[in-house]
Motif scaffolding. Structure first.
Motif, PDB file in Angstrom:
ATOM      1  N   PRO A   9       0.841  -1.193   0.000  1.00 53.39           N
ATOM      2  CA  PRO A   9       0.000   0.000   0.000  1.00 53.39           C
ATOM      3  C   PRO A   9       0.877   1.243   0.000  1.00 53.39           C
ATOM      4  O   PRO A   9       1.832   1.314   0.777  1.00 53.39           O
ATOM      5  CB  PRO A   9      -0.782  -0.075   1.329  1.00 53.39           C
ATOM      6  CG  PRO A   9      -0.418  -1.369   1.953  1.00 53.39           C
ATOM      7  CD  PRO A   9       0.826  -1.869   1.309  1.00 53.39           C
ATOM      8  N   TYR A  11       0.841   5.502  -0.042  1.00 51.98           N
ATOM      9  CA  TYR A  11       0.157   6.793  -0.032  1.00 51.98           C
ATOM     10  C   TYR A  11       1.222   7.861   0.143  1.00 51.98           C
ATOM     11  O   TYR A  11       1.859   7.956   1.189  1.00 51.98           O
ATOM     12  CB  TYR A  11      -0.871   6.830   1.105  1.00 51.98           C
ATOM     13  CG  TYR A  11      -1.581   8.149   1.235  1.00 51.98           C
ATOM     14  CD1 TYR A  11      -2.178   8.741   0.122  1.00 51.98           C
ATOM     15  CD2 TYR A  11      -1.656   8.804   2.448  1.00 51.98           C
ATOM     16  CE1 TYR A  11      -2.821   9.953   0.227  1.00 51.98           C
ATOM     17  CE2 TYR A  11      -2.307  10.016   2.566  1.00 51.98           C
ATOM     18  CZ  TYR A  11      -2.882  10.586   1.452  1.00 51.98           C
ATOM     19  OH  TYR A  11      -3.521  11.796   1.571  1.00 51.98           O
ATOM     20  N   GLU A  13       4.288   8.141  -1.211  1.00 51.18           N
ATOM     21  CA  GLU A  13       5.550   7.475  -0.858  1.00 51.18           C
ATOM     22  C   GLU A  13       6.627   7.697  -1.917  1.00 51.18           C
ATOM     23  O   GLU A  13       7.456   6.827  -2.133  1.00 51.18           O
ATOM     24  CB  GLU A  13       5.319   5.964  -0.667  1.00 51.18           C
ATOM     25  CG  GLU A  13       4.388   5.594   0.459  1.00 51.18           C
ATOM     26  CD  GLU A  13       5.011   5.778   1.845  1.00 51.18           C
ATOM     27  OE1 GLU A  13       6.129   6.325   1.933  1.00 51.18           O
ATOM     28  OE2 GLU A  13       4.345   5.394   2.823  1.00 51.18           O
ATOM     29  N   ASP A  43      -2.811   4.549  -3.119  1.00 55.95           N
ATOM     30  CA  ASP A  43      -4.020   4.899  -2.388  1.00 55.95           C
ATOM     31  C   ASP A  43      -4.352   6.385  -2.571  1.00 55.95           C
ATOM     32  O   ASP A  43      -4.392   7.146  -1.611  1.00 55.95           O
ATOM     33  CB  ASP A  43      -3.782   4.557  -0.901  1.00 55.95           C
ATOM     34  CG  ASP A  43      -5.006   4.790  -0.052  1.00 55.95           C
ATOM     35  OD1 ASP A  43      -6.083   4.991  -0.605  1.00 55.95           O
ATOM     36  OD2 ASP A  43      -4.870   4.766   1.192  1.00 55.95           O
ATOM     37  N   GLY A  73      -7.518   4.848   2.408  1.00 53.00           N
ATOM     38  CA  GLY A  73      -6.907   4.335   3.647  1.00 53.00           C
ATOM     39  C   GLY A  73      -6.163   3.032   3.415  1.00 53.00           C
ATOM     40  O   GLY A  73      -6.421   2.297   2.461  1.00 53.00           O
ATOM     41  N   ALA A  77      -6.511  -0.353   0.893  1.00 47.84           N
ATOM     42  CA  ALA A  77      -5.426  -0.686  -0.033  1.00 47.84           C
ATOM     43  C   ALA A  77      -4.995  -2.143   0.148  1.00 47.84           C
ATOM     44  O   ALA A  77      -4.753  -2.866  -0.827  1.00 47.84           O
ATOM     45  CB  ALA A  77      -4.245   0.263   0.190  1.00 47.84           C
ATOM     46  N   ASP A  94       4.779  -2.592   4.112  1.00 42.22           N
ATOM     47  CA  ASP A  94       4.750  -1.137   3.991  1.00 42.22           C
ATOM     48  C   ASP A  94       5.812  -0.691   2.993  1.00 42.22           C
ATOM     49  O   ASP A  94       6.842  -1.341   2.853  1.00 42.22           O
ATOM     50  CB  ASP A  94       5.057  -0.483   5.344  1.00 42.22           C
ATOM     51  CG  ASP A  94       3.860  -0.551   6.277  1.00 42.22           C
ATOM     52  OD1 ASP A  94       2.841  -1.131   5.877  1.00 42.22           O
ATOM     53  OD2 ASP A  94       3.972  -0.021   7.401  1.00 42.22           O
ATOM     54  N   ARG A 133       2.879   8.402  22.360  1.00 39.25           N
ATOM     55  CA  ARG A 133       2.233   7.523  21.384  1.00 39.25           C
ATOM     56  C   ARG A 133       2.398   6.054  21.791  1.00 39.25           C
ATOM     57  O   ARG A 133       1.462   5.273  21.742  1.00 39.25           O
ATOM     58  CB  ARG A 133       2.852   7.787  20.004  1.00 39.25           C
ATOM     59  CG  ARG A 133       2.186   7.033  18.888  1.00 39.25           C
ATOM     60  CD  ARG A 133       2.610   7.593  17.544  1.00 39.25           C
ATOM     61  NE  ARG A 133       2.576   6.546  16.532  1.00 39.25           N
ATOM     62  CZ  ARG A 133       2.740   6.783  15.238  1.00 39.25           C
ATOM     63  NH1 ARG A 133       2.942   7.996  14.803  1.00 39.25           N
ATOM     64  NH2 ARG A 133       2.713   5.796  14.384  1.00 39.25           N
ATOM     65  N   ARG A 201      11.331   4.794   9.654  1.00 41.88           N
ATOM     66  CA  ARG A 201      11.003   5.085   8.269  1.00 41.88           C
ATOM     67  C   ARG A 201      12.240   5.450   7.444  1.00 41.88           C
ATOM     68  O   ARG A 201      13.090   6.203   7.916  1.00 41.88           O
ATOM     69  CB  ARG A 201      10.094   6.302   8.269  1.00 41.88           C
ATOM     70  CG  ARG A 201       8.884   6.111   7.463  1.00 41.88           C
ATOM     71  CD  ARG A 201       7.961   7.272   7.615  1.00 41.88           C
ATOM     72  NE  ARG A 201       6.673   6.812   7.144  1.00 41.88           N
ATOM     73  CZ  ARG A 201       6.394   6.714   5.855  1.00 41.88           C
ATOM     74  NH1 ARG A 201       7.264   7.092   4.945  1.00 41.88           N
ATOM     75  NH2 ARG A 201       5.240   6.238   5.481  1.00 41.88           N
ATOM     76  N   LYS A 207       1.962   8.651   7.900  1.00 37.26           N
ATOM     77  CA  LYS A 207       0.672   9.208   7.489  1.00 37.26           C
ATOM     78  C   LYS A 207      -0.322   9.223   8.636  1.00 37.26           C
ATOM     79  O   LYS A 207      -1.468   9.575   8.482  1.00 37.26           O
ATOM     80  CB  LYS A 207       0.089   8.385   6.331  1.00 37.26           C
ATOM     81  CG  LYS A 207       1.047   8.107   5.190  1.00 37.26           C
ATOM     82  CD  LYS A 207       1.530   9.391   4.544  1.00 37.26           C
ATOM     83  CE  LYS A 207       2.572   9.177   3.468  1.00 37.26           C
ATOM     84  NZ  LYS A 207       3.782   8.520   3.867  1.00 37.26           N
ATOM     85  N   TRP A 208       0.134   8.776   9.809  1.00 34.69           N
ATOM     86  CA  TRP A 208      -0.778   8.653  10.935  1.00 34.69           C
ATOM     87  C   TRP A 208      -0.508   9.721  11.967  1.00 34.69           C
ATOM     88  O   TRP A 208       0.510   9.684  12.632  1.00 34.69           O
ATOM     89  CB  TRP A 208      -0.627   7.271  11.582  1.00 34.69           C
ATOM     90  CG  TRP A 208      -0.981   6.167  10.653  1.00 34.69           C
ATOM     91  CD1 TRP A 208      -0.152   5.561   9.760  1.00 34.69           C
ATOM     92  CD2 TRP A 208      -2.260   5.539  10.500  1.00 34.69           C
ATOM     93  NE1 TRP A 208      -0.848   4.602   9.067  1.00 34.69           N
ATOM     94  CE2 TRP A 208      -2.135   4.566   9.509  1.00 34.69           C
ATOM     95  CE3 TRP A 208      -3.499   5.717  11.131  1.00 34.69           C
ATOM     96  CZ2 TRP A 208      -3.199   3.773   9.107  1.00 34.69           C
ATOM     97  CZ3 TRP A 208      -4.554   4.922  10.729  1.00 34.69           C
ATOM     98  CH2 TRP A 208      -4.408   3.968   9.723  1.00 34.69           C
TER      99      TRP A 208
HETATM  100  N1  UDP Z   1      -0.786   4.082   3.722  1.00 35.01           N
HETATM  101  C1  UDP Z   1      -1.807   3.970   2.789  1.00 35.01           C
HETATM  102  N2  UDP Z   1      -2.899   4.784   2.914  1.00 35.01           N
HETATM  103  C2  UDP Z   1      -3.028   5.687   3.935  1.00 35.01           C
HETATM  104  C3  UDP Z   1      -1.995   5.755   4.898  1.00 35.01           C
HETATM  105  C4  UDP Z   1      -0.887   4.938   4.758  1.00 35.01           C
HETATM  106  O1  UDP Z   1      -1.725   3.165   1.858  1.00 35.01           O
HETATM  107  O2  UDP Z   1      -4.038   6.388   3.976  1.00 35.01           O
HETATM  108  C5  UDP Z   1       0.407   3.206   3.592  1.00 35.01           C
HETATM  109  C6  UDP Z   1       1.721   3.965   3.568  1.00 35.01           C
HETATM  110  O3  UDP Z   1       2.044   4.384   2.274  1.00 35.01           O
HETATM  111  C7  UDP Z   1       2.698   2.903   4.092  1.00 35.01           C
HETATM  112  C8  UDP Z   1       1.842   2.114   5.061  1.00 35.01           C
HETATM  113  O4  UDP Z   1       0.482   2.374   4.722  1.00 35.01           O
HETATM  114  O5  UDP Z   1       3.163   2.055   3.064  1.00 35.01           O
HETATM  115  C9  UDP Z   1       2.117   2.477   6.510  1.00 35.01           C
HETATM  116  O6  UDP Z   1       1.950   3.854   6.693  1.00 35.01           O
HETATM  117  P1  UDP Z   1       2.912   4.710   7.611  1.00 35.01           P
HETATM  118  O7  UDP Z   1       4.327   4.300   7.410  1.00 35.01           O
HETATM  119  O8  UDP Z   1       2.585   6.158   7.368  1.00 35.01           O
HETATM  120  O9  UDP Z   1       2.411   4.276   9.056  1.00 35.01           O
HETATM  121  P2  UDP Z   1       3.324   4.016  10.343  1.00 35.01           P
HETATM  122  O10 UDP Z   1       4.411   3.077   9.908  1.00 35.01           O
HETATM  123  O11 UDP Z   1       3.833   5.339  10.763  1.00 35.01           O
HETATM  124  O12 UDP Z   1       2.382   3.388  11.323  1.00 35.01           O
END
Ligand code: UDP
Ligand code: MG
Length: 317
Positions: A9, A11, A13, A43, A73, A77, A94, A133, A201, A207-208
């Motif tokens: 997925p 978004y 990136e 996404d 979201g 995806a 991811d 968090r 990362r 994205k959160w």
């Molecule tokens: N992602 C997505 N849609 C969204 C938010 C995130 O497809 O609306 C994807 C993002 O591209 C990544 C994965 O979900 O590949 C995890 O997101 P992120 O790294 O931002 O989350 P974290 O690792 O911080 O929990």
């Protein structure tokens, strides 16, 4: 030869897609007797993510992609990816390299041996994450595991590799409010947990936001537990019992000592308290009702705008 589909997925990136592909493809090339396909799910990104994926697909035969009409979201995806995956095995990863590709051989081996249907990754620390968090995340896992019979593993990532049989089982759960950590566990099957340390990362931003995570946590609780409804009922019953004793007390006092005019401030406090509790319980009820409302509409989980790759002609979905 068995086929492995890796679902990614994405978004916004653009900073990580290339690096992700390079790192994962080199690991996959070393997997014995397995052909790998990458299925990128864009996404609704607003940056150059889709363009980069398309370029990648032109260069590499094993890259396919789907693109959504807007941002639906990560849950949507992942669902789309699982629906379109063709492999005998499917893995979700991811795009930001927080899911180390180096673990893929171990995951595949566990599932191929026939001993497990699924191999999943769980991180054993939360290094590099804001402490507040982490604290809330830990409390969330404690709470949801008390409330729900479905076990939600603390620190479980969405990074996992599963058999076609398990993928098909997941696809049968077509609910609109998706909480994958619960869904993966709900469908059952034998899962091997592989532990890893937290990886930060590789580029771009998470994205959160905290607020988004909080809403997601609430979604998770509502999707996998009806305990809040039971708590609301028990609270109501307890208050009824308390008021019954209070009434008896007031009547006895009236009969024994005669009437008294004072006491209105305490009355106001009690009215406010009860009104607050009532609103709170109605709020809980409302949450379930709202989710039910969204479910009965039977809206699609995602809408495709375009798809392509696998060296086929690209086109509208
Ligand atoms: N992602 C997505 N849609 C969204 C938010 C995130 O497809 O609306 C994807 C993002 O591209 C990544 C994965 O979900 O590949 C995890 O997101 P992120 O790294 O931002 O989350 P974290 O690792 O911080 O929990
Ligand atoms: Mg990440």
């Amino acid at each position: 030869m068995a086929r492995l589909s890796i679902i990614v997925p994405c978004y916004n990136e653009e900073a990580t897609v290339e690096a992700f592909y390079r790192a994962s493809a080199s690991v996959c090339a070393g997997l014995p007797d397995v052909e790998t396909e990458f299925l990128f799910v864009d996404d609704g990104s607003s940056d150059r993510t889709l363009e980069l994926i398309q370029e990648l697909a032109k260069r590499e035969r094993n890259v396919r992609w789907l693109s959504f009409s807007r941002n639906f979201g990560k849950e949507a995806a992942m669902f789309a990816g699982l629906e379109h995956a063709k492999g005998d095995y499917a893995a979700v990863m991811d795009a930001d390299l927080q899911d180390p590709p180096a673990l893929l051989p171990e995951l595949l081996e566990a599932v191929r041996s026939g001993e497990y249907d699924c191999a999943a990754v769980r991180r054993v620390d939360r290094k590099g994450e804001p402490p507040i968090r982490s604290w809330f995340a830990r409390q969330f896992y404690k709470l949801i595991n008390k409330m729900s019979r479905t076990e939600i593993v603390d620190g479980a990532r969405d990074f996992r590799l599963m058999t076609r049989q398990m993928v098909n089982a997941i696809l049968r759960l077509t609910e609109y409010n998706r909480f994958s950590k619960g869904i993966f566990s709900w469908v059952g099957f034998r899962t091997k947990w592989v532990e890893t340390v937290n990886v930060e990362r590789s580029g771009g931003e998470s994205k959160w936001s905290f607020f988004k995570l909080l809403l997601y946590a609430l979604d998770g609780i509502i999707a996998f537990s009806t305990a809040p409804l039971a708590i609301a009922s028990v609270l109501g019953l307890a208050l009824c019992a308390a008021s019954f004793f209070a009434i008896v007390f007031v009547i006895v006092r009236q009969l024994v000592w005669g009437g008294s005019a004072f006491g209105w401030p305490s009355l106001v406090c009690i009215i406010l308290l009860i009104a607050g509790i009532q609103l709170f319980c109605m709020g809980i009820l409302g949450q379930y009702l709202a989710k039910t409302y969204l479910e009965v509409k039977k809206r699609p989980i995602y809408i495709l705008r375009e798809s392509g790759g696998g060296n086929s002609d690209e086109g509208k979905a």
